[in-house]
Design a protein around this motif. Sequence first.
Motif, PDB file in Angstrom:
ATOM      1  N   ALA A 133     -12.293  19.843-109.329  1.00 27.17           N
ATOM      2  CA  ALA A 133     -12.020  20.413-110.650  1.00 27.17           C
ATOM      3  C   ALA A 133     -11.582  19.330-111.630  1.00 27.17           C
ATOM      4  CB  ALA A 133     -10.949  21.496-110.537  1.00 27.17           C
ATOM      5  N   LEU A 134     -10.709  18.447-111.174  1.00 26.00           N
ATOM      6  CA  LEU A 134     -10.239  17.362-112.050  1.00 26.00           C
ATOM      7  C   LEU A 134     -11.385  16.449-112.460  1.00 26.00           C
ATOM      8  CD1 LEU A 134      -6.846  16.487-110.329  1.00 26.00           C
ATOM      9  CD2 LEU A 134      -7.148  17.417-112.631  1.00 26.00           C
ATOM     10  N   SER A 135     -12.332  16.231-111.565  1.00 25.06           N
ATOM     11  CA  SER A 135     -13.492  15.400-111.914  1.00 25.06           C
ATOM     12  C   SER A 135     -14.286  16.025-113.049  1.00 25.06           C
ATOM     13  CB  SER A 135     -14.396  15.219-110.686  1.00 25.06           C
ATOM     14  OG  SER A 135     -13.774  14.416-109.716  1.00 25.06           O
ATOM     15  N   ARG A 145     -11.321  16.994-121.433  1.00 22.35           N
ATOM     16  CA  ARG A 145     -11.737  18.196-122.143  1.00 22.35           C
ATOM     17  C   ARG A 145     -11.456  19.469-121.372  1.00 22.35           C
ATOM     18  NH1 ARG A 145     -18.173  16.918-121.904  1.00 22.35           N
ATOM     19  NH2 ARG A 145     -18.384  16.610-119.660  1.00 22.35           N
ATOM     20  N   GLY A 146     -10.954  19.358-120.154  1.00 25.00           N
ATOM     21  CA  GLY A 146     -10.586  20.541-119.393  1.00 25.00           C
ATOM     22  C   GLY A 146     -11.788  21.337-118.924  1.00 25.00           C
ATOM     23  N   CYS A 147     -11.583  22.632-118.771  1.00 25.75           N
ATOM     24  CA  CYS A 147     -12.603  23.540-118.250  1.00 25.75           C
ATOM     25  C   CYS A 147     -13.466  24.086-119.391  1.00 25.75           C
ATOM     26  CB  CYS A 147     -11.912  24.680-117.499  1.00 25.75           C
ATOM     27  SG  CYS A 147     -13.007  26.017-116.982  1.00 25.75           S
ATOM     28  N   ILE A 213      -5.902  23.587-118.392  1.00 27.69           N
ATOM     29  CA  ILE A 213      -5.251  23.683-119.701  1.00 27.69           C
ATOM     30  C   ILE A 213      -4.421  22.442-119.985  1.00 27.69           C
ATOM     31  CG2 ILE A 213      -3.537  24.972-121.033  1.00 27.69           C
ATOM     32  CD1 ILE A 213      -4.470  27.479-119.483  1.00 27.69           C
ATOM     33  N   ARG A 214      -3.683  21.988-118.981  1.00 30.86           N
ATOM     34  CA  ARG A 214      -2.836  20.807-119.168  1.00 30.86           C
ATOM     35  C   ARG A 214      -3.674  19.541-119.399  1.00 30.86           C
ATOM     36  NH1 ARG A 214       2.526  21.775-117.225  1.00 30.86           N
ATOM     37  NH2 ARG A 214       2.712  23.921-116.444  1.00 30.86           N
ATOM     38  N   ALA A 215      -4.849  19.482-118.771  1.00 29.36           N
ATOM     39  CA  ALA A 215      -5.733  18.338-119.007  1.00 29.36           C
ATOM     40  C   ALA A 215      -6.171  18.294-120.459  1.00 29.36           C
ATOM     41  CB  ALA A 215      -6.957  18.425-118.086  1.00 29.36           C
ATOM     42  N   ARG A 216      -6.540  19.443-120.994  1.00 33.67           N
ATOM     43  CA  ARG A 216      -6.971  19.509-122.392  1.00 33.67           C
ATOM     44  C   ARG A 216      -5.821  19.211-123.342  1.00 33.67           C
ATOM     45  NH1 ARG A 216     -12.130  22.525-124.251  1.00 33.67           N
ATOM     46  NH2 ARG A 216     -11.980  22.392-126.505  1.00 33.67           N
ATOM     47  N   ALA A 217      -4.611  19.472-122.878  1.00 35.79           N
ATOM     48  CA  ALA A 217      -3.424  19.217-123.712  1.00 35.79           C
ATOM     49  C   ALA A 217      -2.950  17.771-123.625  1.00 35.79           C
ATOM     50  CB  ALA A 217      -2.295  20.155-123.309  1.00 35.79           C
ATOM     51  N   ALA A 219      -2.401  15.862-120.555  1.00 28.94           N
ATOM     52  CA  ALA A 219      -1.741  15.390-119.337  1.00 28.94           C
ATOM     53  C   ALA A 219      -2.633  14.392-118.598  1.00 28.94           C
ATOM     54  CB  ALA A 219      -1.412  16.569-118.432  1.00 28.94           C
ATOM     55  N   ARG A 220      -2.004  13.430-117.943  1.00 34.80           N
ATOM     56  CA  ARG A 220      -2.758  12.422-117.202  1.00 34.80           C
ATOM     57  C   ARG A 220      -3.299  13.000-115.901  1.00 34.80           C
ATOM     58  NH1 ARG A 220       0.144   9.000-115.060  1.00 34.80           N
ATOM     59  NH2 ARG A 220       2.182  10.003-115.423  1.00 34.80           N
ATOM     60  N   ARG A 221      -4.394  12.434-115.453  1.00 40.51           N
ATOM     61  CA  ARG A 221      -5.031  12.924-114.231  1.00 40.51           C
ATOM     62  C   ARG A 221      -4.094  12.813-113.027  1.00 40.51           C
ATOM     63  NH1 ARG A 221     -11.270  11.788-112.460  1.00 40.51           N
ATOM     64  NH2 ARG A 221     -11.229  12.836-110.419  1.00 40.51           N
ATOM     65  N   ALA A 222      -3.406  11.687-112.903  1.00 40.30           N
ATOM     66  CA  ALA A 222      -2.494  11.500-111.772  1.00 40.30           C
ATOM     67  C   ALA A 222      -1.384  12.546-111.792  1.00 40.30           C
ATOM     68  CB  ALA A 222      -1.902  10.095-111.804  1.00 40.30           C
ATOM     69  N   GLU A 223      -0.902  12.875-112.979  1.00 42.60           N
ATOM     70  CA  GLU A 223       0.138  13.894-113.118  1.00 42.60           C
ATOM     71  C   GLU A 223      -0.370  15.262-112.665  1.00 42.60           C
ATOM     72  OE1 GLU A 223       2.442  16.136-116.830  1.00 42.60           O
ATOM     73  OE2 GLU A 223       1.494  14.166-117.128  1.00 42.60           O
ATOM     74  N   LEU A 224      -1.593  15.581-113.042  1.00 37.52           N
ATOM     75  CA  LEU A 224      -2.162  16.875-112.675  1.00 37.52           C
ATOM     76  C   LEU A 224      -2.476  16.953-111.188  1.00 37.52           C
ATOM     77  CD1 LEU A 224      -4.485  17.419-115.754  1.00 37.52           C
ATOM     78  CD2 LEU A 224      -2.232  18.395-115.320  1.00 37.52           C
ATOM     79  N   ARG A 225      -2.843  15.841-110.605  1.00 35.41           N
ATOM     80  CA  ARG A 225      -3.093  15.841-109.164  1.00 35.41           C
ATOM     81  C   ARG A 225      -1.789  16.070-108.407  1.00 35.41           C
ATOM     82  NH1 ARG A 225      -4.034  13.152-104.370  1.00 35.41           N
ATOM     83  NH2 ARG A 225      -6.016  13.772-103.411  1.00 35.41           N
ATOM     84  N   GLU A 226      -0.691  15.587-108.949  1.00 38.26           N
ATOM     85  CA  GLU A 226       0.605  15.827-108.336  1.00 38.26           C
ATOM     86  C   GLU A 226       0.979  17.310-108.433  1.00 38.26           C
ATOM     87  OE1 GLU A 226       4.267  14.972-106.417  1.00 38.26           O
ATOM     88  OE2 GLU A 226       2.275  14.069-106.468  1.00 38.26           O
ATOM     89  N   VAL A 227       0.642  17.937-109.547  1.00 42.01           N
ATOM     90  CA  VAL A 227       0.852  19.383-109.675  1.00 42.01           C
ATOM     91  C   VAL A 227       0.070  20.113-108.591  1.00 42.01           C
ATOM     92  CG1 VAL A 227       0.429  21.407-111.131  1.00 42.01           C
ATOM     93  CG2 VAL A 227       1.343  19.299-112.140  1.00 42.01           C
ATOM     94  N   ALA A 228      -1.178  19.711-108.397  1.00 40.03           N
ATOM     95  CA  ALA A 228      -2.012  20.336-107.380  1.00 40.03           C
ATOM     96  C   ALA A 228      -1.435  20.113-105.986  1.00 40.03           C
ATOM     97  CB  ALA A 228      -3.431  19.791-107.459  1.00 40.03           C
TER      98      ALA A 228
END
Length: 243
Positions: A133-135, A145-147, A213-217, A219-228
Amino acid sequence: MQEGDQDTGLLIFVTIYTNIGEDEAARVCVMAGKKHETAPVRRGRPRAYDAEAALKQATETFWKTGYSGTSLDSIAAATGMNPPSLYAAFGNKHALYLDALARYWEISLTATREALAQDRPLAEALMLAFDAALSIYFSGKGSARGCFVLGTAVVESVEDVAIRTSVARGLRAIDADFEARFRTARERGELKPGADPEALAVLASATMHSIAIRARAGARRAELREVARKAVSAICGCPVEAN
């Protein structure tokens, strides 16, 4: 989970989505660049276009400016096709957008299903699904650009029945894919006997939507992967190491 395994699990997305074929797109643009008014009238078959490449470029345009903010002229410029050719190939803007939405669902659901393959441990499979999904969310040039669905379709779905139907069907498919994987995990003892696959599927889907949503806002990819990773730890009931 090793980095090499992640790359293997994401290969299907990288192959399908990011390598559509720039040479073909360039060929379409060159063909469209030949002005009709400066060339003699020709008879016979109409000029052929690469429909897949054109649909990819149209998707990119919708993704950037949204459905309402995208004009047929901007799509024509992006695809290298004039408006009459677009109408002949795809119909009106609404029909073209629905095709783009269906194409996105096909790509994203295929990537998720490949990641959730049952020959992997549950935690690894879930992380691969979020990595896939992050890719997608970070696949564009410039800012994330998010989803495509959340970024362009959700706002239109309130008034547009066809778009709403596509969104609802796709969301149900994501939930169903996660739920099936959680049922298998429970049978194998990867989850507690009392685990609720349906509830866990909603949690996993919600995590996917949140990182989009956070990606579009910004947030860094590494940060979002940590959320996951934290979400996977909570779902599996055991720590998942960062890597």
